[in-house]
Design an enzyme around this catalytic site. Structure first.
Site, PDB file in Angstrom:
ATOM      1  N   SER A  85     -10.642   0.275   3.711  1.00 37.61           N
ATOM      2  CA  SER A  85      -9.841   0.053   4.925  1.00 37.61           C
ATOM      3  C   SER A  85      -9.247   1.379   5.386  1.00 37.61           C
ATOM      4  CB  SER A  85      -8.701  -0.916   4.645  1.00 37.61           C
ATOM      5  OG  SER A  85      -9.222  -2.112   4.123  1.00 37.61           O
ATOM      6  N   GLU A 143      -4.314   4.268   6.305  1.00 44.87           N
ATOM      7  CA  GLU A 143      -4.156   4.063   4.859  1.00 44.87           C
ATOM      8  C   GLU A 143      -4.817   5.215   4.086  1.00 44.87           C
ATOM      9  OE1 GLU A 143      -4.858   0.061   3.192  1.00 44.87           O
ATOM     10  OE2 GLU A 143      -6.138   1.056   1.748  1.00 44.87           O
ATOM     11  N   ARG A 180       0.833  -1.220   0.000  1.00 44.14           N
ATOM     12  CA  ARG A 180       0.000   0.000   0.000  1.00 44.14           C
ATOM     13  C   ARG A 180       0.866   1.269   0.000  1.00 44.14           C
ATOM     14  NH1 ARG A 180      -2.709  -3.926  -0.661  1.00 44.14           N
ATOM     15  NH2 ARG A 180      -4.599  -4.501   0.492  1.00 44.14           N
TER      16      ARG A 180
HETATM   17  P1  FAD Z   1      -8.687   9.552  -4.543  1.00 46.63           P
HETATM   18  O1  FAD Z   1      -9.363   9.193  -3.280  1.00 46.63           O
HETATM   19  O2  FAD Z   1      -9.315  10.552  -5.426  1.00 46.63           O
HETATM   20  O3  FAD Z   1      -7.215  10.032  -4.223  1.00 46.63           O
HETATM   21  C1  FAD Z   1      -6.397   9.295  -3.345  1.00 46.63           C
HETATM   22  C2  FAD Z   1      -5.056  10.035  -3.194  1.00 46.63           C
HETATM   23  O4  FAD Z   1      -4.371  10.024  -4.441  1.00 46.63           O
HETATM   24  C3  FAD Z   1      -5.223  11.503  -2.833  1.00 46.63           C
HETATM   25  O5  FAD Z   1      -4.124  11.864  -2.014  1.00 46.63           O
HETATM   26  C4  FAD Z   1      -5.168  12.219  -4.174  1.00 46.63           C
HETATM   27  O6  FAD Z   1      -4.676  13.547  -4.038  1.00 46.63           O
HETATM   28  C5  FAD Z   1      -4.187  11.360  -4.940  1.00 46.63           C
HETATM   29  N1  FAD Z   1      -4.484  11.268  -6.379  1.00 46.63           N
HETATM   30  C6  FAD Z   1      -5.611  10.794  -6.961  1.00 46.63           C
HETATM   31  N2  FAD Z   1      -5.485  10.791  -8.300  1.00 46.63           N
HETATM   32  C7  FAD Z   1      -4.246  11.257  -8.573  1.00 46.63           C
HETATM   33  C8  FAD Z   1      -3.505  11.502  -9.768  1.00 46.63           C
HETATM   34  N3  FAD Z   1      -4.029  11.252 -10.969  1.00 46.63           N
HETATM   35  N4  FAD Z   1      -2.244  11.996  -9.665  1.00 46.63           N
HETATM   36  C9  FAD Z   1      -1.697  12.266  -8.454  1.00 46.63           C
HETATM   37  N5  FAD Z   1      -2.347  12.078  -7.288  1.00 46.63           N
HETATM   38  C10 FAD Z   1      -3.603  11.578  -7.343  1.00 46.63           C
HETATM   39  N6  FAD Z   1      -7.841   0.062  -1.978  1.00 46.63           N
HETATM   40  C11 FAD Z   1      -7.076  -1.040  -2.188  1.00 46.63           C
HETATM   41  O7  FAD Z   1      -5.854  -0.927  -2.358  1.00 46.63           O
HETATM   42  N7  FAD Z   1      -7.619  -2.280  -2.228  1.00 46.63           N
HETATM   43  C12 FAD Z   1      -8.940  -2.487  -2.050  1.00 46.63           C
HETATM   44  O8  FAD Z   1      -9.390  -3.632  -2.095  1.00 46.63           O
HETATM   45  C13 FAD Z   1      -9.781  -1.357  -1.800  1.00 46.63           C
HETATM   46  N8  FAD Z   1     -11.098  -1.504  -1.563  1.00 46.63           N
HETATM   47  C14 FAD Z   1     -11.868  -0.420  -1.298  1.00 46.63           C
HETATM   48  C15 FAD Z   1     -13.228  -0.618  -1.053  1.00 46.63           C
HETATM   49  C16 FAD Z   1     -14.049   0.471  -0.796  1.00 46.63           C
HETATM   50  C17 FAD Z   1     -15.514   0.238  -0.517  1.00 46.63           C
HETATM   51  C18 FAD Z   1     -13.526   1.775  -0.812  1.00 46.63           C
HETATM   52  C19 FAD Z   1     -14.406   2.956  -0.599  1.00 46.63           C
HETATM   53  C20 FAD Z   1     -12.158   1.979  -1.049  1.00 46.63           C
HETATM   54  C21 FAD Z   1     -11.317   0.879  -1.290  1.00 46.63           C
HETATM   55  N9  FAD Z   1      -9.942   1.032  -1.535  1.00 46.63           N
HETATM   56  C22 FAD Z   1      -9.164  -0.072  -1.777  1.00 46.63           C
HETATM   57  C23 FAD Z   1      -9.329   2.359  -1.500  1.00 46.63           C
HETATM   58  C24 FAD Z   1      -9.427   3.128  -2.849  1.00 46.63           C
HETATM   59  O9  FAD Z   1     -10.471   2.653  -3.630  1.00 46.63           O
HETATM   60  C25 FAD Z   1      -8.128   3.051  -3.658  1.00 46.63           C
HETATM   61  O10 FAD Z   1      -7.057   3.524  -2.921  1.00 46.63           O
HETATM   62  C26 FAD Z   1      -8.226   3.834  -4.981  1.00 46.63           C
HETATM   63  O11 FAD Z   1      -7.087   3.597  -5.768  1.00 46.63           O
HETATM   64  C27 FAD Z   1      -8.381   5.329  -4.779  1.00 46.63           C
HETATM   65  O12 FAD Z   1      -8.665   5.898  -6.041  1.00 46.63           O
HETATM   66  P2  FAD Z   1      -9.372   7.307  -6.175  1.00 46.63           P
HETATM   67  O13 FAD Z   1      -9.332   7.677  -7.617  1.00 46.63           O
HETATM   68  O14 FAD Z   1     -10.679   7.296  -5.540  1.00 46.63           O
HETATM   69  O15 FAD Z   1      -8.357   8.209  -5.361  1.00 46.63           O
HETATM   70  P1  NAP Z   2     -10.246 -10.890   4.650  1.00 42.57           P
HETATM   71  O1  NAP Z   2     -10.416 -11.821   3.488  1.00 42.57           O
HETATM   72  O2  NAP Z   2     -11.233 -10.909   5.759  1.00 42.57           O
HETATM   73  O3  NAP Z   2      -8.792 -11.078   5.273  1.00 42.57           O
HETATM   74  C1  NAP Z   2      -8.377 -10.285   6.387  1.00 42.57           C
HETATM   75  C2  NAP Z   2      -6.948  -9.843   6.170  1.00 42.57           C
HETATM   76  O4  NAP Z   2      -6.139 -10.986   6.088  1.00 42.57           O
HETATM   77  C3  NAP Z   2      -6.807  -9.093   4.875  1.00 42.57           C
HETATM   78  O5  NAP Z   2      -6.577  -7.767   5.192  1.00 42.57           O
HETATM   79  C4  NAP Z   2      -5.650  -9.760   4.138  1.00 42.57           C
HETATM   80  O6  NAP Z   2      -4.525  -8.907   4.018  1.00 42.57           O
HETATM   81  C5  NAP Z   2      -5.223 -10.897   5.031  1.00 42.57           C
HETATM   82  N1  NAP Z   2      -5.220 -12.185   4.301  1.00 42.57           N
HETATM   83  C6  NAP Z   2      -6.274 -12.999   4.036  1.00 42.57           C
HETATM   84  N2  NAP Z   2      -5.850 -14.115   3.404  1.00 42.57           N
HETATM   85  C7  NAP Z   2      -4.518 -13.977   3.248  1.00 42.57           C
HETATM   86  C8  NAP Z   2      -3.496 -14.804   2.678  1.00 42.57           C
HETATM   87  N3  NAP Z   2      -3.794 -15.989   2.137  1.00 42.57           N
HETATM   88  N4  NAP Z   2      -2.228 -14.342   2.684  1.00 42.57           N
HETATM   89  C9  NAP Z   2      -1.911 -13.148   3.233  1.00 42.57           C
HETATM   90  N5  NAP Z   2      -2.830 -12.333   3.798  1.00 42.57           N
HETATM   91  C10 NAP Z   2      -4.104 -12.746   3.820  1.00 42.57           C
HETATM   92  O7  NAP Z   2     -10.114  -9.378   4.119  1.00 42.57           O
HETATM   93  P2  NAP Z   2     -11.201  -8.364   3.589  1.00 42.57           P
HETATM   94  O8  NAP Z   2     -11.224  -7.209   4.464  1.00 42.57           O
HETATM   95  O9  NAP Z   2     -12.470  -9.067   3.226  1.00 42.57           O
HETATM   96  O10 NAP Z   2     -10.506  -7.888   2.241  1.00 42.57           O
HETATM   97  C11 NAP Z   2     -10.281  -8.787   1.186  1.00 42.57           C
HETATM   98  C12 NAP Z   2      -9.202  -8.234   0.291  1.00 42.57           C
HETATM   99  O11 NAP Z   2      -9.612  -6.974  -0.250  1.00 42.57           O
HETATM  100  C13 NAP Z   2      -7.883  -7.964   1.030  1.00 42.57           C
HETATM  101  O12 NAP Z   2      -6.808  -8.252   0.180  1.00 42.57           O
HETATM  102  C14 NAP Z   2      -7.950  -6.495   1.336  1.00 42.57           C
HETATM  103  O13 NAP Z   2      -6.668  -5.886   1.380  1.00 42.57           O
HETATM  104  C15 NAP Z   2      -8.758  -5.946   0.168  1.00 42.57           C
HETATM  105  N6  NAP Z   2      -9.532  -4.779   0.586  1.00 42.57           N
HETATM  106  C16 NAP Z   2      -8.858  -3.605   0.718  1.00 42.57           C
HETATM  107  C17 NAP Z   2      -9.535  -2.466   1.095  1.00 42.57           C
HETATM  108  C18 NAP Z   2      -8.809  -1.146   1.167  1.00 42.57           C
HETATM  109  O14 NAP Z   2      -9.452  -0.126   1.258  1.00 42.57           O
HETATM  110  N7  NAP Z   2      -7.508  -1.143   1.117  1.00 42.57           N
HETATM  111  C19 NAP Z   2     -10.896  -2.509   1.379  1.00 42.57           C
HETATM  112  C20 NAP Z   2     -11.532  -3.732   1.274  1.00 42.57           C
HETATM  113  C21 NAP Z   2     -10.853  -4.871   0.879  1.00 42.57           C
HETATM  114  P3  NAP Z   2      -4.261  -7.823   2.850  1.00 42.57           P
HETATM  115  O15 NAP Z   2      -5.162  -6.693   3.169  1.00 42.57           O
HETATM  116  O16 NAP Z   2      -2.832  -7.501   3.037  1.00 42.57           O
HETATM  117  O17 NAP Z   2      -4.562  -8.440   1.542  1.00 42.57           O
END
Ligand code: FAD
Ligand code: NAP
Length: 336
Positions: free
Chosen positions: A236, A332, A162
């Protein structure tokens, strides 16, 4: 260039925070970004994609640049790989759907992540065992100070868990304008993570395919994560913390059920959701700010919470996890 004034950002962030931008400019091309950067109003710039990873705790007393550069182009391919270039303003999930439809493999585990492609490298988005870096080829970004376009290859981006240089060394210095992906024509399936296999079984999938994996991920996510159009959230709120072996052994001796996964360098990744749950926060609500009942890692806005209320709740959660486990949670979500 059209400048809008005093624009409510409520519909531009998935937390649904009612911040106001003094100025708001939509940019649909690299040229329009350069035009804005040369204009006298360009100071104090915030780049916004889909607003799904940001918490507004105050108004933006400057310019919000809404990145709306569109376009999905197949730029070349050979027997094994295909490269797809996208404008930074393309919706991430729509890109995944396009690639799955075309049979281009690699993105399927990243289905249904909100936001735009331009933000995807910023935190090296990841889910279900796949990270953006696994399919990344290159990106183009405008340097805000120099007002010039640069190309970044993977080695330049410092991708980590991340993390990337755009969150650290180059924070707020570049505007990403396009991202190019390198996808496989012959898929390598990743089904080992979380509940994907169970969902594929439930779906009675006979032959594994990227389409089936994408659908499994969509089903799991839809059943578990709050839909931002219904309950405001930014996914998250915290990263999963990584601890060294000694600290892990210490925690496990007191909490044998601790949810953990081996991480590089003999470290251990702890599930932040589990730590938060153990501190009693899952389902907690104060006013309209809360900790989601199904996924404790997700902080939510039930309606009219202010950004500061979500931030204060987050701080309390961090403090309580530290008191109980001695583990420092890192945020995050980008707090503005
Ligand atoms: P924004 O929220 O608009 O911006 C995020 C940051 O990036 C800000 O600091 C902004 O200034 C900067 N930024 C945006 N665009 C640019 C650009 N073009 N150039 C320079 N800077 C920029 N993330 C995960 O990694 N894995 C997941 O599974 C995941 N699941 C999610 C589920 C839900 C329900 C939600 C709401 C979020 C989730 N996220 C997840 C977080 C999010 O969706 C990601 O981080 C996504 O990439 C953000 O994109 P955005 O365009 O909305 O960014
Ligand atoms: P989950 O399946 O309930 O698992 C809980 C945590 O355990 C996750 O955060 C994941 O880490 C870790 N995990 C599960 N299985 C794993 C494996 N085999 N090896 C290593 N790590 C493992 O998680 P969840 O919340 O439903 O999310 C599912 C996936 O979507 C995850 O990968 C999560 O990162 C992603 N997600 C991200 C966001 C976001 O905003 N960043 C939001 C929703 C979901 P990791 O997070 O490191 O993968």
């Amino acid at each position: 260039m059209q400048i809008e004034h005093q624009v409510s950002l409520r519909s531009f962030n998935t937390f649904g925070m009612d911040a106001t931008a003094s100025r708001f400019v939509r940019c649909g091309s690299v040229d329009s970004i350069l035009e804005l950067l040369h204009a006298p109003i360009a100071g104090n710039l915030l780049v916004l994609g889909g607003g799904s990873n940001i918490l507004f705790t105050r108004n933006v007393e400057g310019v919000v640049l809404k990145n709306e550069i569109r376009g999905i182009d197949i730029i070349d391919s050979d027997d094994e790989f295909v490269r797809v270039r996208t404008g930074a303003g393309e919706n991430w999930h729509q890109l995944v759907c396009f690639c799955v439809e075309q049979g281009f493999a690699g993105m399927e585990n990243l289905s249904l992540i909100p936001g735009n492609t331009g933000a995807s490298p910023i935190q090296n988005i990841g889910a279900y065992g796949v990270e953006l870096k696994d399919i990344f080829d290159s990106l183009e970004a405008v340097h805000i100070g120099e007002k010039s376009l640069h190309t970044f290859l993977a080695a330049d981006c410092g991708f980590g868990y991340r993390e990337s240089v755009f969150k650290s060394r180059y924070r707020n210095q570049f505007i990403i304008t396009s991202v190019t992906f390198r996808l496989r024509k012959n898929p390598v399936f990743h089904t080992e993570y979380g509940p994907i296999r169970q969902e594929l079984e439930r779906m009675a999938v006979k032959e594994l395919s990227i389409r089936a994996i994408a659908q499994a991920v969509i089903n799991i996510r839809s059943s578990k994560l709050p839909d931002p159009s219904v309950i405001g959230n930014a996914g998250s709120f915290f990263k999963n913390p990584v601890v060294d072996h000694q600290q892990f052994v210490q925690i496990r001796s007191s909490y044998p059920d601790v949810v953990s996964f081996p991480a590089p360098d003999e470290k251990f990744k702890l599930a932040a959701a589990w730590l938060i749950e153990q501190c009693g926060w899952r389902g907690y609500r104060r006013g309209d700010a809360g900790c989601h009942e199904k996924q404790a890692l997700v902080l939510v806005n039930y309606g009219n919470a202010r950004g500061a209320e979500i931030r204060d709740l987050a701080n309390e959660i961090v403090a309580s996890v530290f008191r109980k486990f001695g583990v420092q949670l890192e945020t995050e979500v980008n707090i503005y």
